[in-house]
Design an enzyme around this catalytic site. Structure first.
Site, PDB file in Angstrom:
ATOM      1  N   SER A 117       0.828  -1.208   0.000  1.00 11.66           N
ATOM      2  CA  SER A 117       0.000   0.000   0.000  1.00 11.66           C
ATOM      3  C   SER A 117       0.867   1.265   0.000  1.00 11.66           C
ATOM      4  CB  SER A 117      -0.960  -0.083   1.187  1.00 11.66           C
ATOM      5  OG  SER A 117      -1.977   0.852   1.090  1.00 11.66           O
ATOM      6  N   ASP A 128     -10.380  -3.727  -5.152  1.00 10.63           N
ATOM      7  CA  ASP A 128      -9.682  -2.914  -4.154  1.00 10.63           C
ATOM      8  C   ASP A 128     -10.254  -1.489  -4.157  1.00 10.63           C
ATOM      9  OD1 ASP A 128      -7.846  -1.405  -2.687  1.00 10.63           O
ATOM     10  OD2 ASP A 128      -6.145  -2.637  -3.316  1.00 10.63           O
ATOM     11  N   HIS A 162      -8.362  -4.743  -0.716  1.00 15.47           N
ATOM     12  CA  HIS A 162      -7.060  -4.122  -0.445  1.00 15.47           C
ATOM     13  C   HIS A 162      -6.175  -4.975   0.461  1.00 15.47           C
ATOM     14  CE1 HIS A 162      -4.349  -0.768  -0.550  1.00 15.47           C
ATOM     15  NE2 HIS A 162      -4.340  -0.629   0.760  1.00 15.47           N
TER      16      HIS A 162
HETATM   17  C1  MLT Z   1      -1.524   5.977  -0.039  1.00 19.47           C
HETATM   18  O1  MLT Z   1      -1.935   6.973   0.567  1.00 19.47           O
HETATM   19  O2  MLT Z   1      -0.332   5.717  -0.233  1.00 19.47           O
HETATM   20  C2  MLT Z   1      -2.584   5.088  -0.574  1.00 19.47           C
HETATM   21  O3  MLT Z   1      -3.790   5.712  -0.536  1.00 19.47           O
HETATM   22  C3  MLT Z   1      -2.643   3.805   0.141  1.00 19.47           C
HETATM   23  C4  MLT Z   1      -2.804   3.966   1.615  1.00 19.47           C
HETATM   24  O4  MLT Z   1      -3.909   4.117   2.106  1.00 19.47           O
HETATM   25  O5  MLT Z   1      -1.808   3.911   2.299  1.00 19.47           O
END
Ligand code: MLT
Length: 200
Positions: free
Chosen positions: A102, A152, A183
């Site tokens: 992520s 996701d 996700h």
């Molecule tokens: C981010 O902010 O990098 C993406 O939205 C994934 C997350 O939630 O970390």
């Protein structure tokens, strides 16, 4: 940067750079490193940004909307940290494979987008395109594994497809793997990443 370093048994193996998701710590992905390569050196880093107390690798303006200036600054900071960590701990700076989930996958992708020699390869679990409209360095010889979920809600399928295309156009060797999930990080995708790693 706050981090955890574990010297591996085999110095010819890559160093695995672990990059957690939002709200995680440098301990989160340690079990993944064990699945990928139990003999490799591990460098696991904690993101330097806090969002309501949750560690991240760069700021965001909203869910999925990145603060580009901070992304650029934090990517440089991480790249410089890798230079320093390699010198201090005596591992090969040119043999680092990132494993990110992520937000951690997004900063790993950003390293590839901004620095030709930041990483030798990357396993990106549920990444997005870190930045659009820039020319990527020539990524010939770099290996990237992307795993994504068809449902996701945080990283839309287009993000993974676009990331795949952008990396491929920059000459990286990329594999994109889908699962009919959201996700969450699944054991199946970690297992697939491990198989991919054994063949690069
Ligand atoms: C981010 O902010 O990098 C993406 O939205 C994934 C997350 O939630 O970390």
């Amino acid at each position: 940067m706050k981090h955890l370093f574990q010297k591996g048994n085999d110095p010819s193996k890559p160093t695995l750079l672990l990059l957690h998701g939002t709200g995680g710590t440098e301990r989160d992905l340690l079990p993944l490193a064990g699945e990928i390569d139990k003999d490799a050196t591990i460098l696991s880093v904690r993101g330097n940004v806090l969002e309501n107390g949750m560690p991240r690798f760069f700021k965001r303006l909203a869910e999925g909307v990145f603060d580009e200036d901070d992304l650029i600054f934090r990517t440089k900071e991480l790249n410089e940290f890798l230079n320093q960590a390699a010198k201090e701990n005596g591992f090969d700076r040119n043999n680092i494979i990132a494993i990110g989930y992520s937000n951690g996958a997004n900063i790993a992708a950003s390293l590839l987008f901004h620095y030709q020699n930041a990483l030798k390869g990357a396993i990106l679990h549920h990444p997005m395109v870190p930045r659009r409209g820039i020319t990527l360095p020539d990524l010939s010889g770099k290996h990237v594994f992307i795993s994504a979920g068809t449902n996701d809600p945080i990283c839309a399928p287009e993000e993974s497809k676009d990331l795949y295309s952008l990396l491929e156009q920059a000459n990286a060797n990329v594999e994109l793997r889908w699962e009919n999930r959201g996700h969450q990080l699944t054991y199946n995708e970690v297992e697939a990443a491990s198989k991919w790693y054994q063949n690069i």
